[in-house]
Design a protein around this motif. Structure first.
Motif, mmCIF file in Angstrom:
data_model
loop_
_atom_site.group_PDB
_atom_site.id
_atom_site.type_symbol
_atom_site.label_atom_id
_atom_site.label_comp_id
_atom_site.label_asym_id
_atom_site.label_seq_id
_atom_site.Cartn_x
_atom_site.Cartn_y
_atom_site.Cartn_z
ATOM 1 N N LEU A 295 0.835 -1.205 0.000
ATOM 2 C CA LEU A 295 0.000 0.000 0.000
ATOM 3 C C LEU A 295 0.866 1.250 0.000
ATOM 4 C CD1 LEU A 295 -2.449 -1.270 2.763
ATOM 5 C CD2 LEU A 295 -3.036 -0.893 0.352
ATOM 6 N N PRO A 296 0.328 2.356 -0.504
ATOM 7 C CA PRO A 296 1.106 3.601 -0.457
ATOM 8 C C PRO A 296 1.307 4.077 0.987
ATOM 9 C CG PRO A 296 -1.108 3.973 -1.374
ATOM 10 C CD PRO A 296 -0.959 2.498 -1.191
ATOM 11 N N GLY A 297 2.522 4.495 1.283
ATOM 12 C CA GLY A 297 2.827 4.992 2.625
ATOM 13 C C GLY A 297 2.426 6.457 2.756
ATOM 14 N N ALA A 298 2.030 6.842 3.951
ATOM 15 C CA ALA A 298 1.630 8.238 4.180
ATOM 16 C C ALA A 298 1.924 8.612 5.627
ATOM 17 C CB ALA A 298 0.148 8.416 3.892
ATOM 18 N N VAL A 299 2.032 9.898 5.842
ATOM 19 C CA VAL A 299 2.261 10.422 7.188
ATOM 20 C C VAL A 299 1.154 11.424 7.499
ATOM 21 C CG1 VAL A 299 3.820 11.759 8.670
ATOM 22 C CG2 VAL A 299 4.767 10.133 6.997
ATOM 23 N N LEU A 300 0.583 11.278 8.678
ATOM 24 C CA LEU A 300 -0.407 12.248 9.157
ATOM 25 C C LEU A 300 0.306 13.219 10.093
ATOM 26 C CD1 LEU A 300 -3.478 13.065 9.682
ATOM 27 C CD2 LEU A 300 -3.301 11.619 11.708
ATOM 28 N N THR A 301 0.092 14.501 9.889
ATOM 29 C CA THR A 301 0.536 15.472 10.900
ATOM 30 C C THR A 301 -0.685 15.845 11.704
ATOM 31 O OG1 THR A 301 2.218 16.325 9.418
ATOM 32 C CG2 THR A 301 1.645 17.692 11.322
ATOM 33 N N ARG A 302 -0.607 15.566 12.996
ATOM 34 C CA ARG A 302 -1.767 15.895 13.819
ATOM 35 C C ARG A 302 -1.366 16.813 14.962
ATOM 36 N NH1 ARG A 302 -3.372 10.184 16.880
ATOM 37 N NH2 ARG A 302 -1.556 10.092 18.234
ATOM 38 N N THR A 303 -2.350 17.521 15.456
ATOM 39 C CA THR A 303 -2.107 18.376 16.606
ATOM 40 C C THR A 303 -2.989 17.874 17.748
ATOM 41 O OG1 THR A 303 -3.832 19.975 16.095
ATOM 42 C CG2 THR A 303 -1.680 20.357 15.104
ATOM 43 N N ALA A 304 -2.535 18.128 18.959
ATOM 44 C CA ALA A 304 -3.267 17.676 20.143
ATOM 45 C C ALA A 304 -2.945 18.648 21.258
ATOM 46 C CB ALA A 304 -2.819 16.270 20.532
ATOM 47 N N ALA A 305 -3.876 18.776 22.204
ATOM 48 C CA ALA A 305 -3.576 19.590 23.386
ATOM 49 C C ALA A 305 -2.309 19.039 24.042
ATOM 50 C CB ALA A 305 -4.750 19.580 24.350
ATOM 51 N N SER A 306 -2.188 17.712 24.074
ATOM 52 C CA SER A 306 -0.915 17.025 24.293
ATOM 53 C C SER A 306 -1.173 15.557 23.988
ATOM 54 C CB SER A 306 -0.372 17.181 25.712
ATOM 55 O OG SER A 306 -0.954 16.228 26.584
ATOM 56 N N HIS A 307 -0.111 14.774 23.932
ATOM 57 C CA HIS A 307 -0.275 13.338 23.677
ATOM 58 C C HIS A 307 -0.093 12.517 24.949
ATOM 59 C CE1 HIS A 307 0.094 14.704 19.503
ATOM 60 N NE2 HIS A 307 -0.497 13.576 19.183
ATOM 61 N N ILE A 308 -0.217 13.176 26.096
ATOM 62 C CA ILE A 308 -0.066 12.455 27.368
ATOM 63 C C ILE A 308 -1.340 11.655 27.629
ATOM 64 C CG2 ILE A 308 0.287 12.723 29.854
ATOM 65 C CD1 ILE A 308 1.823 15.353 29.090
ATOM 66 N N ARG A 309 -1.136 10.385 27.965
ATOM 67 C CA ARG A 309 -2.251 9.456 28.074
ATOM 68 C C ARG A 309 -2.313 8.854 29.469
ATOM 69 N NH1 ARG A 309 -1.595 7.306 22.511
ATOM 70 N NH2 ARG A 309 -0.276 8.891 21.557
#
Ligand code: AMP
Ligand code: MG
Length: 496
Positions: A173-187
């Protein structure tokens, strides 16, 4: 002499996590991307973030969004976290296919993480290749932006770039990158990692960082870590109620996919329910229905209990008392969730006042939907029409059965106690019950065209429709309709 051309970095990164949280991440570099191409770009979000949208909507932007080049000031890092996955504890997960580049301050002054997802292997990739294929990346873009338009807290999608590399899954499959924003990525899983490593000082450091970044109003509270737990619990209670009111099924509510900020995060096998059935599950990996629609509130409470366990040593009071308080606080989730659910349901029914029978009225409407296999989104949308006397669409939707007529007369009786402005009521109902959600068959069509034919027009069209979910858009009436009956059951796959 001409002055040197002024050079501004595309992102004015700050890097508090990198600076203040050593030991919570490892540095990493994005994988190579042979021929980056920008296939989706969120101008509106770029502008909210104070970025130069024209400069980023370009070949140079494609290189940044594919991870082929780094903006000045980026400090790419993979965060470590643990997590309960389908109930079993994985002591080390971490960003196996994502990199935090840094933080930007948006126009409202809020700090946002900017993260690449699908940008190659890290220390935490385990057996995985660290990559993402185009379909799941576009799904996350579409659903995250639809959720935002629906008014539901969520990470956002800034861009998708294809890399020109191939990704091996069941097919190539074609490779892709998502750029995402978040208040933070702390889980929740970030806390669990350090609690499981028996590093209470690190748990405390993380809690302090979270309070400063997400809950600064708590800073001067006594018993601040208990207050933090309650605040996170309350945001989850609001969030899950909002999911339930639009028929959203996350699909993988593992503790590593529960953001401490209260945003919806990690869109994998997520989907919107079409015909109302509380047992609906779409995810192919959820064989036992753990994360079925109706289980989401209960599982959110379970995840919060895992969060509380990490914080108990920081609560005021001795061990037993702290455990007791944590248990009570987790139990209170149910009340809070139910209060949000009922408030949201009242709005969907067009009620602005409160009566004891309202809960039953809402539940009866759902029961009638379930009995007749009725589409969840359409039922509420047609109810708004019924508020101005047009009852035919909803009666037809329910197959003209006596149950719906009985229910409609009970509802009308209840409306008699409401302020008597029917058009205003209908308009208010349309503002909370969308005409358009990303329906599964439409999402598949859009992803298929993009992946198989490099045709992004269906994706752009669907996106533009779901970005205006509460408007009627008669020219796109077919996108408000469910898939024809008789197709195979819809299945979603984990976003790898
Ligand atoms: P998710 O299902 O996206 O919440 O991911 C669960 C965990 O698996 C996270 O630690 C991910 O980083 C990791 N993971 C998922 N897919 C990949 C992949 N293709 N390569 C490396 N790690 C992955
Ligand atoms: Mg995840």
């Amino acid at each position: 002499m001409t002055p040197p051309a002024s050079h501004t970095a595309p992102f004015a990164f700050d890097n508090t996590f990198a600076r203040e949280m050593e030991g919570f991440y490892v540095h990493a570099r994005p994988a190579s991307a042979r021929s980056p191409r920008l296939v989706a770009f969120n101008r509106e979000l770029a502008e909210e973030l104070g970025l130069d949208a024209d400069a980023l909507d370009s070949e140079a932007g494609a290189r940044l969004f594919a991870g082929a080049e780094l903006s000045d000031g980026a400090t790419p890092l993979a965060q470590v976290y643990a997590g309960h996955q389908f109930g079993g504890f994985a002591p080390q997960l971490g960003d196996g296919r994502a990199l935090l580049l840094g933080e930007v301050i948006d126009k409202s002054g809020a700090r946002c993480d900017v993260q690449l997802k699908g940008s190659g292997r890290t220390t935490f990739s385990r057996g995985g290749d660290g990559l993402a294929s185009l379909g799941p990346v576009l799904r996350e873009y579409l659903v995250a932006e639809a959720m935002h338009a629906l008014g539901i807290p969520t990470t956002r999608a800034l861009a998708v770039a294809t890399t020109g590399e191939w990704v091996q899954r069941e097919t190539t499959l074609p490779g892709a990158v998502l750029t995402r924003t978040a208040a933070s990525h702390i889980r929740v899983g970030t806390f669990q990692y350090f609690a499981a490593c028996r590093e209470p000082a690190k748990v405390k450091q993380l809690a302090d960082y979270v309070i400063a970044r997400h809950y600064p109003e708590l800073e001067r509270t006594g018993d601040v870590y208990f207050a933090l737990f309650e605040a996170v619990r309350d945001r989850q209670a609001t969030l899950i109620a909002k999911w339930m009111h639009v028929g959203f099924i996350h699909g993988v509510m593992n503790t590593d996919n529960v953001a401490i900020s209260g945003e919806t995060i990690d869109y994998g096998p997520c989907a919107f329910m079409d015909r109302y059935d509380p047992e609906t599950v779409f995810s192919s990996i959820d064989a036992h229905g753990r994360y079925a629609y109706e289980n989401q509130p209960r599982l959110a409470a379970w995840n919060l209990a895992r969060f509380a366990e990490t914080l108990i040593p920081l609560f005021d009071g001795d061990g037993d008392r702290a455990v007791e308080r944590a248990t009570d606080a987790v139990r209170d989730f149910v009340d809070r969730y139910e209060a949000h659910w009922l408030a949201g349901m009242r709005a969907k029914l067009g009620l602005t006042t409160e009566q004891p029978g309202d809960l039953g009225l809402g539940q009866d409407f759902l029961a009638a939907m379930q009995a007749r296999n009725v589409d969840f989104t359409l039922a509420f949308r047609h109810l708004a029409e019924a508020a101005t006397g047009q009852t035919e669409p909803i009666r037809t939707l329910f197959g003209g059965k006596p149950e719906i007529d009985r229910w409609l007369s009970a509802w009308k009786k209840r409306l008699a106690d409401e302020p008597a402005d029917a058009p205003a009521r209908a308009a208010a109902m349309r503002r909370v019950s969308p005409a358009f959600v990303p329906r599964n068959h439409r999402v598949e069509e859009a992803l298929d065209a993009a992946v198989k034919r490099a045709d992004f027009a269906p994706f752009q069209k669907l996106l533009s429709i779901v970005l205006r979910p509460f408007e009627d858009q008669p020219e796109h009436a077919d996108f408000a309709e469910p898939a024809p009956l008789g197709g195979p059951p819809y299945r979603t796959f984990c976003g790898t």
